[in-house]
Design an enzyme around this catalytic site. Structure first.
Site, PDB file in Angstrom:
ATOM      1  N   SER A  50       0.793  -0.991  -0.045  1.00 41.57           N
ATOM      2  CA  SER A  50       0.524   0.077  -0.148  1.00 41.57           C
ATOM      3  C   SER A  50       0.650   1.064   0.218  1.00 41.57           C
ATOM      4  O   SER A  50       1.528   1.281   1.086  1.00 41.57           O
ATOM      5  CB  SER A  50      -0.557  -0.238   1.386  1.00 41.57           C
ATOM      6  OG  SER A  50      -1.624   1.362   1.602  1.00 41.57           O
ATOM      7  N   HIS A 106      -1.719  -0.988  -4.349  1.00 42.62           N
ATOM      8  CA  HIS A 106      -2.794  -0.623  -3.226  1.00 42.62           C
ATOM      9  C   HIS A 106      -2.004   0.381  -3.026  1.00 42.62           C
ATOM     10  O   HIS A 106      -1.676   1.162  -2.289  1.00 42.62           O
ATOM     11  CB  HIS A 106      -2.616  -1.502  -1.806  1.00 42.62           C
ATOM     12  CG  HIS A 106      -4.141  -1.600  -1.642  1.00 42.62           C
ATOM     13  ND1 HIS A 106      -4.869  -2.238  -1.375  1.00 42.62           N
ATOM     14  CD2 HIS A 106      -3.996  -0.892  -0.741  1.00 42.62           C
ATOM     15  CE1 HIS A 106      -6.623  -1.604  -0.871  1.00 42.62           C
ATOM     16  NE2 HIS A 106      -5.937  -1.051   0.645  1.00 42.62           N
ATOM     17  N   ASP A 151      -4.986   3.980  -1.860  1.00 44.76           N
ATOM     18  CA  ASP A 151      -5.793   3.553  -0.601  1.00 44.76           C
ATOM     19  C   ASP A 151      -6.247   5.699  -1.356  1.00 44.76           C
ATOM     20  O   ASP A 151      -5.365   6.821  -1.161  1.00 44.76           O
ATOM     21  CB  ASP A 151      -5.456   4.322   0.424  1.00 44.76           C
ATOM     22  CG  ASP A 151      -4.677   2.750   0.857  1.00 44.76           C
ATOM     23  OD1 ASP A 151      -6.052   1.352   1.196  1.00 44.76           O
ATOM     24  OD2 ASP A 151      -4.269   2.338   1.643  1.00 44.76           O
ATOM     25  N   HIS A 195      -8.640   1.075  -3.591  1.00 51.62           N
ATOM     26  CA  HIS A 195      -9.311   0.743  -2.448  1.00 51.62           C
ATOM     27  C   HIS A 195      -9.889   2.332  -2.718  1.00 51.62           C
ATOM     28  O   HIS A 195      -9.277   3.016  -1.194  1.00 51.62           O
ATOM     29  CB  HIS A 195      -8.642   0.655  -1.145  1.00 51.62           C
ATOM     30  CG  HIS A 195      -9.652   0.066  -0.017  1.00 51.62           C
ATOM     31  ND1 HIS A 195      -8.702   0.282   1.709  1.00 51.62           N
ATOM     32  CD2 HIS A 195     -10.128   0.435   0.676  1.00 51.62           C
ATOM     33  CE1 HIS A 195      -9.747  -0.242   1.666  1.00 51.62           C
ATOM     34  NE2 HIS A 195     -10.449  -0.141   1.074  1.00 51.62           N
ATOM     35  N   MET A 244     -12.367   4.562  -0.446  1.00 49.95           N
ATOM     36  CA  MET A 244     -12.482   4.693   1.530  1.00 49.95           C
ATOM     37  C   MET A 244     -13.283   6.359   0.645  1.00 49.95           C
ATOM     38  O   MET A 244     -12.725   7.301   1.715  1.00 49.95           O
ATOM     39  CB  MET A 244     -11.957   4.720   2.198  1.00 49.95           C
ATOM     40  CG  MET A 244     -11.256   3.087   2.464  1.00 49.95           C
ATOM     41  SD  MET A 244      -9.674   3.668   3.477  1.00 49.95           S
ATOM     42  CE  MET A 244      -8.196   3.017   2.172  1.00 49.95           C
ATOM     43  N   MET A 259     -11.563  -5.511   5.296  1.00 51.42           N
ATOM     44  CA  MET A 259     -10.915  -4.595   6.380  1.00 51.42           C
ATOM     45  C   MET A 259     -10.110  -5.069   7.857  1.00 51.42           C
ATOM     46  O   MET A 259     -11.405  -5.714   8.747  1.00 51.42           O
ATOM     47  CB  MET A 259     -11.228  -3.337   6.608  1.00 51.42           C
ATOM     48  CG  MET A 259     -11.667  -2.694   5.879  1.00 51.42           C
ATOM     49  SD  MET A 259     -10.074  -1.763   4.266  1.00 51.42           S
ATOM     50  CE  MET A 259      -9.045  -1.159   6.121  1.00 51.42           C
ATOM     51  N   GLY A 276      -2.760   3.900   8.219  1.00 54.47           N
ATOM     52  CA  GLY A 276      -1.253   2.546   8.046  1.00 54.47           C
ATOM     53  C   GLY A 276      -1.683   2.539   9.302  1.00 54.47           C
ATOM     54  O   GLY A 276      -1.182   3.782  10.512  1.00 54.47           O
ATOM     55  N   GLY A 320      -2.707  -4.379   9.070  1.00 54.90           N
ATOM     56  CA  GLY A 320      -1.979  -4.639  10.034  1.00 54.90           C
ATOM     57  C   GLY A 320      -1.576  -6.087  10.053  1.00 54.90           C
ATOM     58  O   GLY A 320      -1.039  -6.765  10.932  1.00 54.90           O
ATOM     59  N   GLY A 356       0.550  -2.231   3.785  1.00 51.80           N
ATOM     60  CA  GLY A 356       1.741  -0.581   3.732  1.00 51.80           C
ATOM     61  C   GLY A 356       3.175  -0.410   5.052  1.00 51.80           C
ATOM     62  O   GLY A 356       3.867  -0.573   4.262  1.00 51.80           O
TER      63      GLY A 356
END
Ligand code: DX5
Ligand code: ZN
Length: 226
Positions: free
Chosen positions: A5, A31, A33, A64, A66, A135, A142, A175, A195
């Site tokens: 990420s 990835h 975000d 992704h 959000m 998730m 992150g 995580g 990430g």
């Protein structure tokens, strides 16, 4: 599959940061975000940056989103050339139509669920999707700690895929690091977003290889093989 990420990368050097994880044994997906400071309490980047990144790397881009109102905004990322475009079920008004639109624009469609969102009510919807993004932290930042409770949802999804009830990749985000990736692998994850564990490492490319080695060692006995 390993999907670093770029949230934990240097935003002023995104092309270099992508290059640092590309190559033969490098990242499977990159990835990205996208946060709008409404759906989540953080703001990152949007379509212009993704368009530039698409020109700067050959790694398939995993967006992704959000964001609020993905029914309106997600299509732009698919049309730009993102490989996989994931929206949140908590934000989408008509996720079935949204998946069809993403497919028509040539992208894979992903559906993400927050840690507190149950899987069961969305199983019919997931028949229209290619990726389920579970998730394992509250979306927004992150470097948070892994929430192991979400692995029950991963196990359920894995079972439904293995029995032919769903056809999708199970992706996990939040995580994931050397201490947590094996339990996620054991639960049946196909694609691991990482990430801080990648871009916080001195050598991001080596971190990707090390995470993949851990997954392969842990899943060697499984028929679906990671
Ligand atoms: C968090 C983002 C994640 C984030 C993960 O909302 O969706 O993709 O980059 O970061 P780590 O791997 O550090 O938890
Ligand atoms: Zn993410």
């Amino acid at each position: 599959m390993i999907a670093p990420s770029i949230l934990s990368a240097d935003f002023a050097r995104l092309a270099d940061e992508a290059a640092a994880v590309s190559g033969e044994e490098g990242a499977d997906w990159l990835h990205v975000d996208v946060m709008d400071a409404h759906f989540v309490p953080n703001l990152t980047l949007g379509l212009p940056v993704v368009e530039s990144l698409l020109k700067a790397t050959s790694i398939p881009i995993d967006c992704h989103l959000m964001i609020d109102d993905p029914d309106r905004w997600a299509i732009g990322y698919a049309e730009a050339g993102a490989h996989n475009v994931t929206v949140h079920v908590e934000a989408a008004r008509d996720p079935v139509a949204l998946a069809a639109n993403l497919h028509a624009a040539g992208a894979r469609a992903g559906l993400s669920i927050k840690p507190g969102t149950p899987l069961e009510p969305h199983l019919e919807t997931l028949r229209h999707y290619d990726t389920l993004l579970v998730m394992s932290v509250e979306p927004g930042f992150g470097g948070q700690s892994f929430i192991a409770d979400v692995l029950d949802k991963v196990r359920t999804a894995r079972r439904l895929v293995d029995t032919g009830h769903l056809t999708l990749l199970v992706e996990i985000d939040g995580g994931i690091n050397a201490a947590t990736i094996e339990q996620a692998a054991e639960a049946g994850v196909d694609c691991f977003v990482a990430g801080s564990a990648v871009y916080g490492a001195a050598d991001p490319g080596r971190a990707v290889r090390a995470l993949r080695e851990q997954v392969l060692a842990r899943t060697a006995h499984r028929s679906w093989g990671g």
